[in-house]
Write a protein that holds these residues in place. Sequence first.
Motif, PDB file in Angstrom:
ATOM      1  N   HIS A  66       0.847  -1.181   0.000  1.00 37.94           N
ATOM      2  CA  HIS A  66       0.000   0.000   0.000  1.00 37.94           C
ATOM      3  C   HIS A  66       0.894   1.247   0.000  1.00 37.94           C
ATOM      4  O   HIS A  66       2.076   1.172   0.323  1.00 37.94           O
ATOM      5  CB  HIS A  66      -0.898   0.003   1.238  1.00 37.94           C
ATOM      6  CG  HIS A  66      -2.016  -0.989   1.170  1.00 37.94           C
ATOM      7  ND1 HIS A  66      -3.308  -0.683   1.546  1.00 37.94           N
ATOM      8  CD2 HIS A  66      -2.055  -2.271   0.762  1.00 37.94           C
ATOM      9  CE1 HIS A  66      -4.081  -1.730   1.379  1.00 37.94           C
ATOM     10  NE2 HIS A  66      -3.330  -2.723   0.900  1.00 37.94           N
ATOM     11  N   GLY A  67       0.300   2.385  -0.346  1.00 31.09           N
ATOM     12  CA  GLY A  67       1.052   3.629  -0.321  1.00 31.09           C
ATOM     13  C   GLY A  67       2.077   3.745  -1.427  1.00 31.09           C
ATOM     14  O   GLY A  67       3.175   4.292  -1.229  1.00 31.09           O
ATOM     15  N   GLY A  68       1.731   3.254  -2.621  1.00 27.65           N
ATOM     16  CA  GLY A  68       2.688   3.309  -3.727  1.00 27.65           C
ATOM     17  C   GLY A  68       3.081   4.720  -4.125  1.00 27.65           C
ATOM     18  O   GLY A  68       4.212   4.954  -4.557  1.00 27.65           O
ATOM     19  N   SER A  69       2.156   5.662  -3.982  1.00 26.28           N
ATOM     20  CA  SER A  69       2.469   7.060  -4.307  1.00 26.28           C
ATOM     21  C   SER A  69       3.608   7.544  -3.411  1.00 26.28           C
ATOM     22  O   SER A  69       3.529   7.460  -2.196  1.00 26.28           O
ATOM     23  CB  SER A  69       1.229   7.939  -4.099  1.00 26.28           C
ATOM     24  OG  SER A  69       0.168   7.533  -4.921  1.00 26.28           O
ATOM     25  N   GLY A  70       4.655   8.046  -4.017  1.00 26.84           N
ATOM     26  CA  GLY A  70       5.783   8.551  -3.237  1.00 26.84           C
ATOM     27  C   GLY A  70       6.945   7.579  -3.146  1.00 26.84           C
ATOM     28  O   GLY A  70       8.069   7.984  -2.805  1.00 26.84           O
ATOM     29  N   ILE A  71       6.703   6.301  -3.429  1.00 27.42           N
ATOM     30  CA  ILE A  71       7.792   5.326  -3.395  1.00 27.42           C
ATOM     31  C   ILE A  71       8.556   5.389  -4.721  1.00 27.42           C
ATOM     32  O   ILE A  71       7.943   5.348  -5.795  1.00 27.42           O
ATOM     33  CB  ILE A  71       7.257   3.898  -3.167  1.00 27.42           C
ATOM     34  CG1 ILE A  71       6.568   3.810  -1.812  1.00 27.42           C
ATOM     35  CG2 ILE A  71       8.392   2.880  -3.248  1.00 27.42           C
ATOM     36  CD1 ILE A  71       5.947   2.452  -1.531  1.00 27.42           C
ATOM     37  N   PRO A  72       9.881   5.508  -4.678  1.00 31.94           N
ATOM     38  CA  PRO A  72      10.654   5.570  -5.933  1.00 31.94           C
ATOM     39  C   PRO A  72      10.363   4.363  -6.820  1.00 31.94           C
ATOM     40  O   PRO A  72      10.206   3.237  -6.331  1.00 31.94           O
ATOM     41  CB  PRO A  72      12.108   5.560  -5.442  1.00 31.94           C
ATOM     42  CG  PRO A  72      12.044   6.111  -4.049  1.00 31.94           C
ATOM     43  CD  PRO A  72      10.745   5.628  -3.484  1.00 31.94           C
ATOM     44  N   PHE A  73      10.279   4.612  -8.115  1.00 26.99           N
ATOM     45  CA  PHE A  73       9.934   3.536  -9.039  1.00 26.99           C
ATOM     46  C   PHE A  73      10.961   2.412  -9.011  1.00 26.99           C
ATOM     47  O   PHE A  73      10.613   1.240  -9.155  1.00 26.99           O
ATOM     48  CB  PHE A  73       9.782   4.083 -10.456  1.00 26.99           C
ATOM     49  CG  PHE A  73       8.616   5.012 -10.608  1.00 26.99           C
ATOM     50  CD1 PHE A  73       7.336   4.607 -10.261  1.00 26.99           C
ATOM     51  CD2 PHE A  73       8.794   6.297 -11.096  1.00 26.99           C
ATOM     52  CE1 PHE A  73       6.256   5.459 -10.399  1.00 26.99           C
ATOM     53  CE2 PHE A  73       7.710   7.157 -11.240  1.00 26.99           C
ATOM     54  CZ  PHE A  73       6.439   6.734 -10.889  1.00 26.99           C
ATOM     55  N   GLU A  74      12.230   2.761  -8.823  1.00 27.96           N
ATOM     56  CA  GLU A  74      13.239   1.708  -8.801  1.00 27.96           C
ATOM     57  C   GLU A  74      13.042   0.774  -7.606  1.00 27.96           C
ATOM     58  O   GLU A  74      13.368  -0.418  -7.668  1.00 27.96           O
ATOM     59  CB  GLU A  74      14.653   2.303  -8.782  1.00 27.96           C
ATOM     60  CG  GLU A  74      14.940   3.256  -7.634  1.00 27.96           C
ATOM     61  CD  GLU A  74      14.671   4.710  -7.993  1.00 27.96           C
ATOM     62  OE1 GLU A  74      15.277   5.573  -7.351  1.00 27.96           O
ATOM     63  OE2 GLU A  74      13.860   4.954  -8.918  1.00 27.96           O
TER      64      GLU A  74
END
Length: 277
Positions: free
Chosen positions: A205-213
């Motif tokens: 959860h909370g994918g927004s804000g997590i670096p794509f790499e």
Amino acid sequence: MKIVNGFDLMNYAAAHHYMLPAFNTTNLEMTYAIAKGLNQANLPGYIQISSNNLRLSDPETIVYLTKKALKDSDVPIALHLDHGKTYEDVKACVNAGFTSIMIDASHLDFEDNIKEVKKAVDYCHFYGVPVEAELGCLQGKEEDIVNEADAKTDPDMVQDFVKQTGCDLLAVAVGNVHGLDIEPKVDLPLLKKISELSPVPLVMHGGSGIPFETIQEARNYNLLKVNYGSDLRKAFVSTFGKAYEKNHNTCSVIELSLEAVENVSKTAADLVTIINQ
């Protein structure tokens, strides 16, 4: 294409090595935009809505809107209940036609969490619907709930939890957070350890804000589903905000809504494409 069963979507993603994004909707515009974005990218995923956001509609309305949004769809998309608050919410969504369910009892102690999840699993599995559960607790604001705790998922509890509940997906807390106000610090070694112990695929959860790499590396650790809410909501709300700042007399709801659909669909298409690179 009709709304896809959650088990079928999971199997499809596993067979094709896809990461499944779960995009949060609230209303007609967001629902149409998510479907449009996934189709533009030609990649599968979930439309999902939380119990809290169902205050503005109801399960039957969201099912209806999703069916309309998928009328010309060519990609597999499931309809998921995100952060189901109660067993009653779970039943209402399954009965309405949701094809995937999350029951969130992570705020309870371990045994009570198991009890609530198993009750939901027994109901959902009767209708062939998969269930996501959460073990651990995320910091940040999810809808109307602010949580300051940072209770990461204990790997030693994972096997027992999954076995006793019978859940099909496990949402984990590994330094990911809800919202954009706290910086996530994802503990990939912890995620790796959990993945080695979990009998079921994992959810972040909370994918927004997590670096794509970080998300892309997490795919190596049995991560099947990642949730995005804030990125899409920001694209939606900022459409109206920018128009108002430019002209305080702006009042064309239909024009701004159509523009918002375009902005949200582009955000969804970009996100699903990037996490699957």
